[in-house]
Design a protein around this motif. Structure first.
Motif, PDB file in Angstrom:
ATOM      1  N   TYR A  54       0.980  -1.341   0.007  1.00 58.11           N
ATOM      2  CA  TYR A  54      -0.150   0.010   0.147  1.00 58.11           C
ATOM      3  C   TYR A  54       0.889   1.208   0.015  1.00 58.11           C
ATOM      4  O   TYR A  54       1.837   1.206   0.925  1.00 58.11           O
ATOM      5  CB  TYR A  54      -0.919  -0.050   1.376  1.00 58.11           C
ATOM      6  CG  TYR A  54      -1.769   1.256   1.428  1.00 58.11           C
ATOM      7  CD1 TYR A  54      -2.606   1.572   0.826  1.00 58.11           C
ATOM      8  CD2 TYR A  54      -1.091   2.379   2.314  1.00 58.11           C
ATOM      9  CE1 TYR A  54      -3.612   2.692   0.932  1.00 58.11           C
ATOM     10  CE2 TYR A  54      -1.678   3.383   2.587  1.00 58.11           C
ATOM     11  CZ  TYR A  54      -2.966   3.636   1.946  1.00 58.11           C
ATOM     12  OH  TYR A  54      -3.658   4.829   2.014  1.00 58.11           O
ATOM     13  N   ARG A  83       0.897   5.493  -0.310  1.00 54.63           N
ATOM     14  CA  ARG A  83       0.202   6.831  -0.130  1.00 54.63           C
ATOM     15  C   ARG A  83       1.141   8.023  -0.142  1.00 54.63           C
ATOM     16  O   ARG A  83       2.303   8.186   0.660  1.00 54.63           O
ATOM     17  CB  ARG A  83      -0.726   6.879   0.938  1.00 54.63           C
ATOM     18  CG  ARG A  83      -1.623   7.900   1.024  1.00 54.63           C
ATOM     19  CD  ARG A  83      -2.440   8.102   2.392  1.00 54.63           C
ATOM     20  NE  ARG A  83      -1.667   8.740   3.374  1.00 54.63           N
ATOM     21  CZ  ARG A  83      -1.738   8.184   4.731  1.00 54.63           C
ATOM     22  NH1 ARG A  83      -2.733   7.152   5.018  1.00 54.63           N
ATOM     23  NH2 ARG A  83      -1.083   8.539   5.755  1.00 54.63           N
ATOM     24  N   GLU A 120      -3.228   7.316  -3.334  1.00 51.23           N
ATOM     25  CA  GLU A 120      -3.053   6.021  -2.717  1.00 51.23           C
ATOM     26  C   GLU A 120      -3.304   5.083  -3.591  1.00 51.23           C
ATOM     27  O   GLU A 120      -4.013   5.282  -4.786  1.00 51.23           O
ATOM     28  CB  GLU A 120      -3.764   5.657  -1.262  1.00 51.23           C
ATOM     29  CG  GLU A 120      -5.342   5.962  -1.519  1.00 51.23           C
ATOM     30  CD  GLU A 120      -5.999   5.862  -0.358  1.00 51.23           C
ATOM     31  OE1 GLU A 120      -5.317   5.621   0.741  1.00 51.23           O
ATOM     32  OE2 GLU A 120      -7.330   5.712  -0.399  1.00 51.23           O
ATOM     33  N   MET A 142      -8.408  -2.642  -1.747  1.00 49.22           N
ATOM     34  CA  MET A 142      -8.197  -1.544  -1.078  1.00 49.22           C
ATOM     35  C   MET A 142      -9.072  -1.516   0.150  1.00 49.22           C
ATOM     36  O   MET A 142      -8.899  -1.173   1.245  1.00 49.22           O
ATOM     37  CB  MET A 142      -8.253  -0.163  -2.062  1.00 49.22           C
ATOM     38  CG  MET A 142      -7.836   0.927  -1.266  1.00 49.22           C
ATOM     39  SD  MET A 142      -6.421   1.222  -0.568  1.00 49.22           S
ATOM     40  CE  MET A 142      -5.669   1.940  -2.119  1.00 49.22           C
ATOM     41  N   GLU A 143     -10.447  -2.207  -0.295  1.00 50.42           N
ATOM     42  CA  GLU A 143     -11.400  -2.192   0.859  1.00 50.42           C
ATOM     43  C   GLU A 143     -10.983  -2.920   2.012  1.00 50.42           C
ATOM     44  O   GLU A 143     -11.048  -2.814   3.210  1.00 50.42           O
ATOM     45  CB  GLU A 143     -12.518  -2.756   0.217  1.00 50.42           C
ATOM     46  CG  GLU A 143     -13.911  -2.727   1.243  1.00 50.42           C
ATOM     47  CD  GLU A 143     -15.149  -3.196   0.481  1.00 50.42           C
ATOM     48  OE1 GLU A 143     -15.854  -3.719   1.558  1.00 50.42           O
ATOM     49  OE2 GLU A 143     -15.219  -3.112  -0.844  1.00 50.42           O
ATOM     50  N   PHE A 185      -8.083  -3.497   3.102  1.00 54.49           N
ATOM     51  CA  PHE A 185      -6.862  -2.932   3.705  1.00 54.49           C
ATOM     52  C   PHE A 185      -7.325  -1.792   4.483  1.00 54.49           C
ATOM     53  O   PHE A 185      -7.188  -1.698   5.738  1.00 54.49           O
ATOM     54  CB  PHE A 185      -5.759  -2.203   2.534  1.00 54.49           C
ATOM     55  CG  PHE A 185      -4.768  -1.450   3.199  1.00 54.49           C
ATOM     56  CD1 PHE A 185      -3.682  -2.338   3.848  1.00 54.49           C
ATOM     57  CD2 PHE A 185      -4.879   0.031   3.734  1.00 54.49           C
ATOM     58  CE1 PHE A 185      -2.797  -1.500   4.402  1.00 54.49           C
ATOM     59  CE2 PHE A 185      -3.815   0.608   4.133  1.00 54.49           C
ATOM     60  CZ  PHE A 185      -2.631  -0.074   4.558  1.00 54.49           C
ATOM     61  N   LYS A 186      -8.481  -0.849   4.054  1.00 57.15           N
ATOM     62  CA  LYS A 186      -9.101   0.209   4.764  1.00 57.15           C
ATOM     63  C   LYS A 186      -9.795  -0.454   6.011  1.00 57.15           C
ATOM     64  O   LYS A 186     -10.007   0.116   7.107  1.00 57.15           O
ATOM     65  CB  LYS A 186     -10.189   1.051   4.037  1.00 57.15           C
ATOM     66  CG  LYS A 186      -9.382   1.498   2.710  1.00 57.15           C
ATOM     67  CD  LYS A 186      -8.634   2.902   3.315  1.00 57.15           C
ATOM     68  CE  LYS A 186      -8.053   3.786   2.078  1.00 57.15           C
ATOM     69  NZ  LYS A 186      -7.478   4.793   2.710  1.00 57.15           N
ATOM     70  N   ASN A 187     -10.312  -1.675   5.836  1.00 58.32           N
ATOM     71  CA  ASN A 187     -11.057  -2.261   7.032  1.00 58.32           C
ATOM     72  C   ASN A 187     -10.050  -3.002   8.007  1.00 58.32           C
ATOM     73  O   ASN A 187     -10.582  -3.734   8.746  1.00 58.32           O
ATOM     74  CB  ASN A 187     -12.167  -3.277   6.425  1.00 58.32           C
ATOM     75  CG  ASN A 187     -13.296  -2.441   5.837  1.00 58.32           C
ATOM     76  OD1 ASN A 187     -13.899  -1.327   6.259  1.00 58.32           O
ATOM     77  ND2 ASN A 187     -13.837  -3.104   4.729  1.00 58.32           N
ATOM     78  N   LYS A 188      -8.776  -2.902   7.571  1.00 61.55           N
ATOM     79  CA  LYS A 188      -7.771  -3.429   8.605  1.00 61.55           C
ATOM     80  C   LYS A 188      -7.796  -4.976   8.557  1.00 61.55           C
ATOM     81  O   LYS A 188      -7.615  -5.681   9.720  1.00 61.55           O
ATOM     82  CB  LYS A 188      -7.811  -2.802   9.764  1.00 61.55           C
ATOM     83  CG  LYS A 188      -7.472  -1.435   9.826  1.00 61.55           C
ATOM     84  CD  LYS A 188      -7.398  -0.874  11.548  1.00 61.55           C
ATOM     85  CE  LYS A 188      -6.973   0.612  11.396  1.00 61.55           C
ATOM     86  NZ  LYS A 188      -7.460   1.533  12.175  1.00 61.55           N
TER      87      LYS A 188
END
Length: 179
Positions: free
Chosen positions: A4, A6, A11, A72-73, A75-78
């Motif tokens: 990832y 940014r 990003e 990416m989803e 990753f964003k939700n950890k």
């Protein structure tokens, strides 16, 4: 292993190092060169899992994070920042509190580093001095050893002396053997 990247609002989640290099090259402010490319490749191929921050100019950075997330989803939700398999490979280290409270009757050697209040003869004032106290005692656990040592010291030193926590680095103990 995915990466990832940014830089401000830009990003991306990439699946290869080449895609990461291509993304970084597309941002003019970063100024991609051979050294930066080599460093990004080295980070991606290393066993290091903490995020890497690259300085562009004072107070301006871009970051690279290794992840197992496929989208990416995720990753964003950890999800999948670190895999459970990686955690299972590392040996479990018993926390200090578990070792401290483990019941094991026998002889212990305890070392306490504490702040002792002493009178300075020339001035008649008191001061704190770092003092190391080592004792061997019969105890049932590391915590029992600590309590016995501290009880002994409280009877013999100024009551203003400061004793460390048994969980800190200023108390160590070693099990010497059974009675």
């Amino acid at each position: 292993m995915n990466l990832y990247l940014r830089y401000f609002d830009s990003e991306i989640l990439v699946h290869t190092v080449d895609e990461a290099i291509e993304f970084l090259s597309s941002i003019e402010e970063i100024g991609m060169d051979a050294n930066l490319e080599a460093d990004v490749r080295q980070y991606a191929n290393s066993d290091i899992y903490y995020p890497k921050r690259y300085k562009i100019r004072p107070r301006v950075y871009f970051i690279v994070i290794k992840t197992e997330a496929a989208t990416m989803e995720d990753f964003k939700n950890k999800k999948a920042v670190r895999t459970p398999a990686e955690r299972a490979e590392k040996p479990m280290v018993a926390p200090a509190l578990v070792k401290l409270n483990e019941q094991r009757p026998g002889w212990y050697e305890g070392i306490v580093d504490f702040k002792r209040v002493l009178l300075v003869p020339g001035t008649g004032k008191f001061e704190y001095r770092d003092t190391r106290f080592v004792a061997r005692c019969k105890a049932d656990s590391g915590m029992d050893c600590y309590n016995r040592i501290i009880d002994n010291l409280r009877e013999r030193v100024d009551p203003r002396s400061q004793f460390p926590s048994p969980k800190g680095k200023n108390f160590q103990f070693e099990y010497l053997g059974a009675f």
